[in-house]
Scaffold this motif. Structure first.
Motif, mmCIF file in Angstrom:
data_model
loop_
_atom_site.group_PDB
_atom_site.id
_atom_site.type_symbol
_atom_site.label_atom_id
_atom_site.label_comp_id
_atom_site.label_asym_id
_atom_site.label_seq_id
_atom_site.Cartn_x
_atom_site.Cartn_y
_atom_site.Cartn_z
ATOM 1 N N ILE A 299 0.795 -1.097 -0.300
ATOM 2 C CA ILE A 299 0.275 0.095 0.366
ATOM 3 C C ILE A 299 0.837 1.215 -0.123
ATOM 4 N N PRO A 300 1.458 1.591 1.059
ATOM 5 C CA PRO A 300 2.550 2.627 0.706
ATOM 6 C C PRO A 300 3.553 3.142 0.035
ATOM 7 N N ALA A 301 4.016 1.541 -0.249
ATOM 8 C CA ALA A 301 4.737 1.537 -1.541
ATOM 9 C C ALA A 301 4.408 2.286 -2.917
ATOM 10 N N GLY A 302 3.457 1.837 -2.973
ATOM 11 C CA GLY A 302 2.467 2.082 -4.622
ATOM 12 C C GLY A 302 3.201 1.168 -5.455
ATOM 13 N N VAL A 303 2.675 -0.164 -4.451
ATOM 14 C CA VAL A 303 3.429 -1.385 -6.051
ATOM 15 C C VAL A 303 2.699 -1.822 -6.177
ATOM 16 N N LEU A 304 2.269 -2.626 -7.340
ATOM 17 C CA LEU A 304 1.763 -4.288 -7.317
ATOM 18 C C LEU A 304 2.630 -4.779 -7.858
ATOM 19 N N SER A 305 2.294 -5.998 -7.341
ATOM 20 C CA SER A 305 3.749 -7.149 -8.406
ATOM 21 C C SER A 305 2.629 -8.833 -8.169
ATOM 22 N N ARG A 306 2.945 -9.425 -9.314
ATOM 23 C CA ARG A 306 2.473 -10.721 -9.212
ATOM 24 C C ARG A 306 3.509 -11.602 -9.345
ATOM 25 N N THR A 307 2.533 -13.084 -8.838
ATOM 26 C CA THR A 307 3.505 -14.502 -9.403
ATOM 27 C C THR A 307 2.694 -15.585 -9.250
ATOM 28 N N PRO A 308 3.374 -16.263 -10.373
ATOM 29 C CA PRO A 308 2.665 -17.192 -10.845
ATOM 30 C C PRO A 308 2.061 -17.910 -9.410
ATOM 31 N N LEU A 309 0.920 -19.080 -9.890
ATOM 32 C CA LEU A 309 0.649 -19.459 -8.567
ATOM 33 C C LEU A 309 1.507 -20.924 -7.974
ATOM 34 N N ALA A 310 1.417 -21.085 -6.661
ATOM 35 C CA ALA A 310 1.659 -22.229 -6.283
ATOM 36 C C ALA A 310 1.520 -23.523 -6.531
ATOM 37 N N ALA A 311 2.433 -24.448 -7.373
ATOM 38 C CA ALA A 311 2.523 -25.657 -7.459
ATOM 39 C C ALA A 311 3.002 -26.579 -6.206
#
Length: 316
Positions: free
Chosen positions: A38-50
């Motif tokens: 939230i405060p950093a203003g960053v949207l991240s993504r990661t492939p779902l776990a296997a």
């Protein structure tokens, strides 16, 4: 009343140090987990776990690949230059976002990149900001707002309809946080964290209208604050309890059924993957440096017997 079930210890899905990791949501287009700091203003993504432990970092670096090509590796989708409360997947491409003092679009189709466009600047006051948000089953984007310092009654709940209009549906909240809907869409849930309550109301999914709110459960002051939440297909709520280091499963009447204990004190929200894996974000905000080495990481509990209610995508 029988005692609550203790769930197995979670794995580390993304090893990171987010200040306030929040808003986990599955992108069904790419089979990735999205979340924000939230405060950093960053949207991240990661492939779902296997399955298995992850080695990534929520700041975009990783022990393995940092391009989002493998479970556990994190990549940055966007840095918006202001606070970022939460995002939802947008049917027409990109994401809608509760950001800074309003609502906007990140990476809209045809705009050439992941830049942010603020569509509705809702909060002219400099001491207010947007917070958690989620889409309902019909594709409306519901987002909370709060006043910095969290004074009583300084928060509100807003709805961005698919036709483009925005309305304020609730006022007089403190810190509106986790949102969710029952499996049939007929009931709405909302955490008001500073008040330490989870509220519920009848919901008309066709019209997008709330009925009268009532208190479903209340947390003791010594027992942490209800933060982000999700709902499973049995209609039970999974609530991240900030300060208690737990995610708790409650039935629709509020009865405690199960507890997931985490190695961090500030879990912030949770979401189910399509295979029943529960993902939990966390925060390092306010902690003494080094006190909780895993604070700000994302955790995963694979192999649960539960499935989450599908979260809507923005239809506007």
């Amino acid at each position: 009343m029988s005692p609550a079930t203790s769930l197995p210890a979670p794995e580390i899905f993304v090893r990171g140090h987010a200040v306030v990791g929040e808003g986990p949501v599955i992108d069904p287009r790419t089979n990735e987990l999205l979340w924000v700091d939230i405060p950093a203003g960053v949207l991240s993504r990661t492939p779902l776990a296997a399955g298995g432990s992850a080695t990534g970092s929520a700041d975009g670096s990783a022990d393995g690949s940092a391009d989002g090509s493998a479970p556990g590796s994190a990549s940055v989708v966007a840095r918006v230059g202001m606070s970022l409360g939460a995002v939802a997947v947008r049917d027409r491409g990109g994401y809608v976002a509760a950001v800074g003092a309003g609502l906007g679009v990140i990476g809209a189709a045809g705009d050439g990149g992941p830049a942010l466009t603020v569509v509705h600047p809702l909060l002219p006051e400099p001491d207010r900001r947007m917070n958690d948000a989620k889409c309902d089953p019909a594709g409306r984007f519901w987002a909370g707002s709060t006043t910095l310092g969290f004074p009583a009654g300084g928060g509100a709940l807003h709805c961005w309809d698919p036709d483009g209009g925005v309305r304020t549906a609730l006022r007089g909240l403190d810190l509106p946080n986790g949102l969710g809907w029952s499996p049939d869409g007929s009931r709405f849930y909302l955490a008001d964290s500073v008040r330490r309550v989870v509220l519920t109301a009848p919901y008309d999914p066709a019209a997008g209208r709330l009925g009268p709110l009532r208190e479903l459960l209340r947390h003791d002051r010594r027992d942490g604050m209800p933060d982000g939440l999700c709902v499973d297909e049995d209609g039970c709520l999974w609530i991240a309890v900030w300060g208690a280091g737990e995610v708790r499963r409650h039935d629709p009447r509020g009865r405690l059924l199960a507890v997931l204990r985490l190695p961090v004190s500030q879990p912030s929200s949770c979401a189910f993957g399509p295979d029943g894996t529960l993902y939990v974000t966390s925060a390092s905000d306010g902690l003494r440096p080094g006190a909780e080495p895993l604070a700000g990481s994302v955790f995963a509990l694979p192999g649960t017997a539960f499935r989450g209610v599908a979260v809507g995508t923005f239809a506007g």
